[in-house]
Design a protein around this motif. Structure first.
Motif, PDB file in Angstrom:
ATOM      1  N   SER A  74       7.670   1.801   3.048  1.00  0.00           N
ATOM      2  CA  SER A  74       7.331   1.406   1.680  1.00  0.00           C
ATOM      3  C   SER A  74       7.941   2.353   0.661  1.00  0.00           C
ATOM      4  O   SER A  74       7.911   3.572   0.840  1.00  0.00           O
ATOM      5  CB  SER A  74       5.804   1.391   1.514  1.00  0.00           C
TER       6      SER A  74
ATOM      7  N   SER B 108       2.314   4.831   0.755  1.00  0.00           N
ATOM      8  CA  SER B 108       2.318   5.748   1.890  1.00  0.00           C
ATOM      9  C   SER B 108       2.106   7.178   1.412  1.00  0.00           C
ATOM     10  O   SER B 108       2.538   7.552   0.319  1.00  0.00           O
ATOM     11  CB  SER B 108       3.647   5.645   2.639  1.00  0.00           C
TER      12      SER B 108
ATOM     13  N   MET C 166       0.843  -1.201   0.000  1.00  0.00           N
ATOM     14  CA  MET C 166       0.000   0.000   0.000  1.00  0.00           C
ATOM     15  C   MET C 166       0.880   1.253   0.000  1.00  0.00           C
ATOM     16  O   MET C 166       1.869   1.332   0.719  1.00  0.00           O
ATOM     17  CB  MET C 166      -0.897  -0.006   1.237  1.00  0.00           C
TER      18      MET C 166
END
Length: 367
Positions: free
Chosen positions: A359, A3, A1
């Motif tokens: 991430s 950020s 996912m």
């Protein structure tokens, strides 16, 4: 996912568009009420070596301090002492340097605490359980802080390619012994013809170099990998094993970053300043000409994402021809490889993501 990374450019035509106002708005975007009144909150910043002037402006830092103080009353600025023997190797000189560079209470509104103590021995052993380190040495007062705001000047770096939030955590939150642990895998090698000038010998702070009949010799048992020899040698006698040692150095840094955030992951904010984007770290006693124009300020709760976004924004710019850039002047070319051709700076992001620091996928939101 992906950020969230919030971005403010540097254009301003009114008071509510000045840098201070934008910093406050960035803070509000990433702040989720994680600090309480009794928290001890460290604002981790680099005070700059004496003679350097490209560090984050303390006037702008005041806006971050004031926002933190709306929730937490106990806020302090902090950094750690250096492995190399410059103007910040012990806390006395470090504090003097910080004040000379403008980080005075009257300017920033918070006291300064050098987090690893007078001579860099105030440390906590933190378990990380990674490939290169099972435990790391984190400065005691950073470890004891309830939360952090990590404020980083994004710029180049001779061994890691660039320095941003991740490097600010890794080197910036480690004790002197911790810095040595990170550096000791990448000590200089002799790879050129020595003319016996003795400049490097005179500049070695711990006497690890000596002259022999056929050139200089390194005592690797003594060497602390401070790189004074590489920086001062007029004949380019010294080099590094870029292919073998430097990736390990980057891994070690990222594992130290993991130790720096341990236990307070949910109580850390990150700001990257993409201004005065010089080829070198602020640890050098000068500030070279920037490699690209000033870009803006970023904020996030993810150190990997904010560095990834910063890296991409720098590379999206046209490079300055009268800078240290040797190639990659065009938009979307790797500017850090254009200066430090032997270093793949992206490995910081790859390895940091691998060990769970954040991430590389990000959503850039302009305010």
């Amino acid at each position: 996912m992906a950020s969230k990374v919030y971005f403010a450019d540097l254009r301003a035509r009114s008071a509510d568009e000045n840098k201070g106002s934008k910093i406050q708005r960035l803070f509000d975007k990433v702040y989720d009420g994680m600090f309480s009144e009794d928290d001890l909150v460290a604002v981790k910043v680099h005070f700059g070596e004496r003679g350097n002037d490209s560090f984050v402006n303390p006037i702008l830092l005041r806006y971050i301090v004031d926002k933190v103080k709306e929730s937490a009353k106990k806020v302090f600025l902090t950094d750690t002492n250096t492995l190399y023997y410059g103007s910040r190797h012990d806390s006395v000189e470090h504090l003097v340097t910080a004040i000379l560079n403008g980080f005075d209470y009257a300017v920033v509104g918070a006291p300064i605490i050098i987090a690893d103590g007078l001579q860099g021995k105030n440390e906590r052993i933190v378990k990380v359980g990674q490939k290169n380190f099972d435990v790391v040495r984190i400065a005691g007062d950073i470890y004891e802080a309830s939360g952090m705001v990590v404020v980083s000047h994004f710029k180049g770096h001779g061994i890691s390619g660039f320095g941003g939030a991740l490097k600010n955590l890794a080197m910036g939150c480690a004790t002197i012994e911790g810095k040595l642990e990170q550096h000791e895998c990448a000590k200089p090698i002799i790879d050129g013809d020595c003319d016996l000038c003795s400049v490097c010998v005179d500049n070695c702070p711990i006497g690890a170099l000596k002259l022999a009949e056929d050139g200089v010799e390194i005592d690797y048992e003594k060497c602390i990998a401070c790189m004074n020899c590489m920086d001062t040698c007029p004949n380019e006698v010294y080099d590094l094993n870029w292919e073998k040692d430097v990736p390990v150095f980057i891994e070690r840094m990222m594992e130290y970053s993991l130790g720096a955030v341990k236990g307070k992951e949910a109580k850390i904010l990150y700001f990257n300043f993409l201004t005065n984007i010089t080829p070198d770290c602020d640890c050098v006693a000068w500030s070279d000409y920037p490699i690209v124009p000033d870009i803006g300020i970023l904020a996030s709760k993810d150190p990997v994402a904010i560095d990834a976004a910063s890296y991409d924004l720098v590379n999206s710019q046209m490079g300055f021809k009268n800078s240290m850039l040797e190639k990659n002047f065009e938009e979307n070319a790797d500017k850090f490889r254009g200066v430090w051709s032997e270093v793949d700076a992206r490995y910081q992001l790859v390895y940091a993501e691998k060990i769970g620091l954040g991430s590389r996928d990000y959503h850039l939101i302009k305010i």
